[in-house]
Write a protein that holds these residues in place. Structure first.
Motif, mmCIF file in Angstrom:
data_model
loop_
_atom_site.group_PDB
_atom_site.id
_atom_site.type_symbol
_atom_site.label_atom_id
_atom_site.label_comp_id
_atom_site.label_asym_id
_atom_site.label_seq_id
_atom_site.Cartn_x
_atom_site.Cartn_y
_atom_site.Cartn_z
ATOM 1 N N TYR A 21 0.706 -1.314 -0.206
ATOM 2 C CA TYR A 21 -0.147 0.007 0.092
ATOM 3 C C TYR A 21 0.867 1.381 -0.026
ATOM 4 N N CYS A 22 0.270 2.357 -0.465
ATOM 5 C CA CYS A 22 1.061 3.557 -0.310
ATOM 6 C C CYS A 22 0.665 4.395 0.722
ATOM 7 N N CYS A 46 -1.314 7.736 -0.481
ATOM 8 C CA CYS A 46 -2.622 7.661 -1.244
ATOM 9 C C CYS A 46 -3.425 6.680 -0.554
ATOM 10 N N LYS A 75 -3.695 3.607 -1.327
ATOM 11 C CA LYS A 75 -4.184 2.650 -2.101
ATOM 12 C C LYS A 75 -3.411 1.371 -2.006
ATOM 13 N N PHE A 126 -1.891 -2.154 -3.678
ATOM 14 C CA PHE A 126 -1.383 -2.715 -4.886
ATOM 15 C C PHE A 126 -1.106 -4.286 -4.822
ATOM 16 N N CYS A 139 4.282 3.290 -5.930
ATOM 17 C CA CYS A 139 2.761 3.565 -6.189
ATOM 18 C C CYS A 139 2.787 4.268 -7.637
ATOM 19 N N LEU A 140 1.560 3.562 -8.111
ATOM 20 C CA LEU A 140 1.434 3.948 -9.620
ATOM 21 C C LEU A 140 0.746 5.336 -9.547
ATOM 22 N N LEU A 141 0.223 6.023 -8.479
ATOM 23 C CA LEU A 141 -0.339 7.339 -8.633
ATOM 24 C C LEU A 141 0.926 8.271 -8.340
ATOM 25 N N CYS A 142 1.552 7.967 -7.388
ATOM 26 C CA CYS A 142 2.612 9.255 -6.778
ATOM 27 C C CYS A 142 3.754 8.792 -6.966
#
Ligand SMILES: [Zn+2]
Length: 160
Positions: A131-132, A135, A137, A139, A145-148
């Motif tokens: 997890y991030c 965020c 989120k 995974f 993290c794919l987002l940040c």
């Protein structure tokens, strides 16, 4: 009886709920885990019976951990909660239960004995999720993290 400090991964793995020992947890980690609604009553019982002691480490110990983590290059992998766990172990001169690589690495440098979850004598049925910390989120197996782009942390979740 030896008291040990728990980090968030140890908490997510349910260590304090399946052990009769007294454990320490830092204020930051407690704030992080107390939202877990299904464990709310169990948490309260642990607190009421003094099997879980919430304590904030002194600033000087957190500073020592940060200085060490900068030297080892782990500082960016550590959350404030992680740092507080290591600092409390240092302050109390006690063992730390953690499965986090960066936490373990910095602890060793500071002479703190760390105990991985899997060898704590407790069989855990679960799986690791990543997890991030920014965020929040989850995974499956990414490193970042794919987002940040933050480095992901891992936690053990119980499988039903
Ligand atoms: Zn993120």
């Amino acid at each position: 009886m030896v008291s040990r400090v728990l980090d968030a991964t140890a908490f997510y793995a349910g260590i304090p709920f399946t052990s009769q020992s007294t454990h320490y947890v830092t204020t930051l980690v407690y704030d992080e885990i107390k939202h877990i609604k299904k464990n709310h009553d169990a948490l309260q019982i642990l607190i009421n019976t003094n099997r879980l002691l919430v304590k904030q480490p002194q600033t000087e110990f957190e500073e020592r951990v940060k200085i060490c983590a900068k030297k080892t290059g782990d500082i960016h992998s550590l959350s404030e909660g992680d740092i507080s766990c290591i600092a409390l172990s240092l302050e109390l001169n006690t063992e730390l239960i953690s499965d986090d690589f960066a936490v373990t690495n910095v602890s060793k440098k500071l002479g703190i004995n760390t105990i991985p979850l899997m060898t704590n004598g407790i069989k855990i049925v679960g799986k690791w999720i990543f997890y991030c910390p920014a965020c929040k989120k989850d995974f499956s197996d990414e490193k970042n993290c794919l987002l940040c782009g933050n480095k992901l942390k891992k936690k053990l979740v119980k499988t039903k």
